[in-house]
Design a protein around this motif. Structure first.
Motif, PDB file in Angstrom:
ATOM      1  N   PRO A  20      -3.917  16.378  -0.305  1.00 19.46           N
ATOM      2  CA  PRO A  20      -4.121  15.061   0.311  1.00 19.46           C
ATOM      3  C   PRO A  20      -3.468  13.972  -0.542  1.00 19.46           C
ATOM      4  O   PRO A  20      -3.471  14.053  -1.763  1.00 19.46           O
ATOM      5  N   ARG A  21      -2.897  12.982   0.117  1.00 24.21           N
ATOM      6  CA  ARG A  21      -2.287  11.876  -0.607  1.00 24.21           C
ATOM      7  C   ARG A  21      -3.358  10.860  -0.977  1.00 24.21           C
ATOM      8  O   ARG A  21      -4.301  10.648  -0.236  1.00 24.21           O
ATOM      9  N   ARG A  22      -3.193  10.222  -2.113  1.00 28.04           N
ATOM     10  CA  ARG A  22      -4.135   9.223  -2.600  1.00 28.04           C
ATOM     11  C   ARG A  22      -3.594   7.822  -2.310  1.00 28.04           C
ATOM     12  O   ARG A  22      -2.400   7.574  -2.428  1.00 28.04           O
ATOM     13  N   HIS A  23      -4.489   6.903  -1.930  1.00 36.76           N
ATOM     14  CA  HIS A  23      -4.103   5.536  -1.586  1.00 36.76           C
ATOM     15  C   HIS A  23      -4.028   4.683  -2.843  1.00 36.76           C
ATOM     16  O   HIS A  23      -4.913   4.721  -3.693  1.00 36.76           O
ATOM     17  N   PHE A  24      -2.965   3.890  -2.954  1.00 35.89           N
ATOM     18  CA  PHE A  24      -2.777   2.976  -4.074  1.00 35.89           C
ATOM     19  C   PHE A  24      -2.395   1.603  -3.543  1.00 35.89           C
ATOM     20  O   PHE A  24      -1.614   1.492  -2.609  1.00 35.89           O
ATOM     21  N   LYS A  25      -2.943   0.549  -4.151  1.00 34.32           N
ATOM     22  CA  LYS A  25      -2.536  -0.825  -3.873  1.00 34.32           C
ATOM     23  C   LYS A  25      -1.520  -1.177  -4.941  1.00 34.32           C
ATOM     24  O   LYS A  25      -1.859  -1.269  -6.117  1.00 34.32           O
ATOM     25  N   VAL A  26      -0.261  -1.328  -4.548  1.00 36.38           N
ATOM     26  CA  VAL A  26       0.812  -1.565  -5.517  1.00 36.38           C
ATOM     27  C   VAL A  26       1.206  -3.028  -5.645  1.00 36.38           C
ATOM     28  O   VAL A  26       2.062  -3.362  -6.449  1.00 36.38           O
ATOM     29  N   ASP A  76       0.854  -1.187   0.000  1.00 38.32           N
ATOM     30  CA  ASP A  76       0.000   0.000   0.000  1.00 38.32           C
ATOM     31  C   ASP A  76       0.890   1.237   0.000  1.00 38.32           C
ATOM     32  O   ASP A  76       1.898   1.277   0.698  1.00 38.32           O
ATOM     33  N   LEU A  77       0.500   2.224  -0.777  1.00 37.25           N
ATOM     34  CA  LEU A  77       1.296   3.434  -0.922  1.00 37.25           C
ATOM     35  C   LEU A  77       0.366   4.634  -0.943  1.00 37.25           C
ATOM     36  O   LEU A  77      -0.711   4.579  -1.540  1.00 37.25           O
ATOM     37  N   TYR A  78       0.762   5.697  -0.291  1.00 37.51           N
ATOM     38  CA  TYR A  78       0.021   6.959  -0.328  1.00 37.51           C
ATOM     39  C   TYR A  78       0.875   7.943  -1.105  1.00 37.51           C
ATOM     40  O   TYR A  78       2.019   8.204  -0.750  1.00 37.51           O
ATOM     41  N   LEU A  79       0.313   8.476  -2.189  1.00 33.93           N
ATOM     42  CA  LEU A  79       1.075   9.275  -3.127  1.00 33.93           C
ATOM     43  C   LEU A  79       0.365  10.590  -3.412  1.00 33.93           C
ATOM     44  O   LEU A  79      -0.838  10.619  -3.659  1.00 33.93           O
ATOM     45  N   CYS A  80       1.124  11.680  -3.373  1.00 31.61           N
ATOM     46  CA  CYS A  80       0.587  12.984  -3.728  1.00 31.61           C
ATOM     47  C   CYS A  80       0.534  13.075  -5.251  1.00 31.61           C
ATOM     48  O   CYS A  80       1.542  12.880  -5.920  1.00 31.61           O
ATOM     49  N   GLU A  81      -0.645  13.346  -5.802  1.00 33.57           N
ATOM     50  CA  GLU A  81      -0.799  13.431  -7.255  1.00 33.57           C
ATOM     51  C   GLU A  81      -0.176  14.701  -7.822  1.00 33.57           C
ATOM     52  O   GLU A  81       0.027  14.804  -9.021  1.00 33.57           O
ATOM     53  N   ARG A  82       0.131  15.652  -6.981  1.00 34.89           N
ATOM     54  CA  ARG A  82       0.697  16.915  -7.451  1.00 34.89           C
ATOM     55  C   ARG A  82       2.221  16.865  -7.550  1.00 34.89           C
ATOM     56  O   ARG A  82       2.794  17.203  -8.567  1.00 34.89           O
ATOM     57  N   CYS A  83       2.882  16.425  -6.468  1.00 32.61           N
ATOM     58  CA  CYS A  83       4.352  16.452  -6.462  1.00 32.61           C
ATOM     59  C   CYS A  83       4.972  15.056  -6.362  1.00 32.61           C
ATOM     60  O   CYS A  83       6.184  14.927  -6.314  1.00 32.61           O
ATOM     61  N   PHE A  84       4.131  14.016  -6.318  1.00 31.40           N
ATOM     62  CA  PHE A  84       4.566  12.619  -6.263  1.00 31.40           C
ATOM     63  C   PHE A  84       5.332  12.260  -4.993  1.00 31.40           C
ATOM     64  O   PHE A  84       6.083  11.292  -4.963  1.00 31.40           O
ATOM     65  N   SER A  85       5.131  13.014  -3.933  1.00 32.09           N
ATOM     66  CA  SER A  85       5.704  12.661  -2.642  1.00 32.09           C
ATOM     67  C   SER A  85       4.993  11.404  -2.148  1.00 32.09           C
ATOM     68  O   SER A  85       3.772  11.321  -2.170  1.00 32.09           O
ATOM     69  N   ALA A  86       5.750  10.416  -1.697  1.00 32.34           N
ATOM     70  CA  ALA A  86       5.177   9.137  -1.276  1.00 32.34           C
ATOM     71  C   ALA A  86       5.353   8.925   0.221  1.00 32.34           C
ATOM     72  O   ALA A  86       6.292   9.431   0.828  1.00 32.34           O
ATOM     73  N   ALA A  87       4.430   8.153   0.796  1.00 31.65           N
ATOM     74  CA  ALA A  87       4.501   7.811   2.212  1.00 31.65           C
ATOM     75  C   ALA A  87       3.787   6.485   2.436  1.00 31.65           C
ATOM     76  O   ALA A  87       3.036   6.008   1.587  1.00 31.65           O
ATOM     77  N   GLU A  88       4.023   5.896   3.598  1.00 29.35           N
ATOM     78  CA  GLU A  88       3.364   4.650   3.970  1.00 29.35           C
ATOM     79  C   GLU A  88       2.089   4.899   4.759  1.00 29.35           C
ATOM     80  O   GLU A  88       1.361   3.959   5.055  1.00 29.35           O
ATOM     81  N   THR A  89       1.825   6.156   5.110  1.00 32.74           N
ATOM     82  CA  THR A  89       0.650   6.502   5.905  1.00 32.74           C
ATOM     83  C   THR A  89      -0.147   7.608   5.215  1.00 32.74           C
ATOM     84  O   THR A  89       0.413   8.419   4.472  1.00 32.74           O
ATOM     85  N   PRO A  90      -1.465   7.662   5.460  1.00 33.45           N
ATOM     86  CA  PRO A  90      -2.278   8.721   4.850  1.00 33.45           C
ATOM     87  C   PRO A  90      -2.018  10.070   5.501  1.00 33.45           C
ATOM     88  O   PRO A  90      -1.381  10.164   6.550  1.00 33.45           O
ATOM     89  N   GLY A  91      -2.529  11.101   4.875  1.00 32.66           N
ATOM     90  CA  GLY A  91      -2.393  12.446   5.418  1.00 32.66           C
ATOM     91  C   GLY A  91      -2.016  13.427   4.336  1.00 32.66           C
ATOM     92  O   GLY A  91      -1.731  13.041   3.199  1.00 32.66           O
ATOM     93  N   PRO A  92      -2.002  14.697   4.667  1.00 31.90           N
ATOM     94  CA  PRO A  92      -1.639  15.703   3.666  1.00 31.90           C
ATOM     95  C   PRO A  92      -0.145  15.635   3.335  1.00 31.90           C
ATOM     96  O   PRO A  92       0.678  15.251   4.157  1.00 31.90           O
ATOM     97  N   CYS A  93       0.170  16.008   2.127  1.00 34.24           N
ATOM     98  CA  CYS A  93       1.558  16.040   1.677  1.00 34.24           C
ATOM     99  C   CYS A  93       2.292  17.162   2.409  1.00 34.24           C
ATOM    100  O   CYS A  93       1.814  18.294   2.449  1.00 34.24           O
ATOM    101  N   PRO A  94       3.450  16.894   2.991  1.00 31.77           N
ATOM    102  CA  PRO A  94       4.193  17.941   3.703  1.00 31.77           C
ATOM    103  C   PRO A  94       4.821  18.970   2.758  1.00 31.77           C
ATOM    104  O   PRO A  94       5.152  20.067   3.173  1.00 31.77           O
TER     105      PRO A  94
END
Length: 78
Positions: free
Chosen positions: A30-36, A7-25
């Motif tokens: 907001p980051r979007r959830h993807f099943k990779v 599972d990956l949370y990815l910002c569609e604007r700047c492609f910043s990735a994280a393992e947890t949901p929440g706004p992009c720093p």
């Protein structure tokens, strides 16, 4: 040791990735959830045609969700 990230949370604007949901720093979107998929999951490979030619350099999971490309200076939709 290989970490199996499925599972990956990815910002569609700047492609910043994280393992947890929440706004992009970086851009506050907001980051979007993807099943990779698992490490050996075919969805991690780029799509090919019947002759084996690449249809995209993006992994299949990215192509399947159909995320539109938005230039960095374009404002986010409300």
């Amino acid at each position: 040791m290989i970490l199996e990230l499925t599972d990956l949370y990815l910002c569609e604007r700047c492609f910043s990735a994280a393992e947890t949901p929440g706004p992009c720093p970086r851009c506050s979107e907001p980051r979007r959830h993807f099943k990779v998929g698992a490490v050996d999951d075919p969805c991690r490979r780029p799509p090919t045609d019947a002759e084996g030619r690449l249809l995209s350099r993006a992994p299949q999971w990215w192509v399947d969700v159909g995320v539109p490309h938005r230039p960095p200076d374009e404002p986010a939709a409300p």
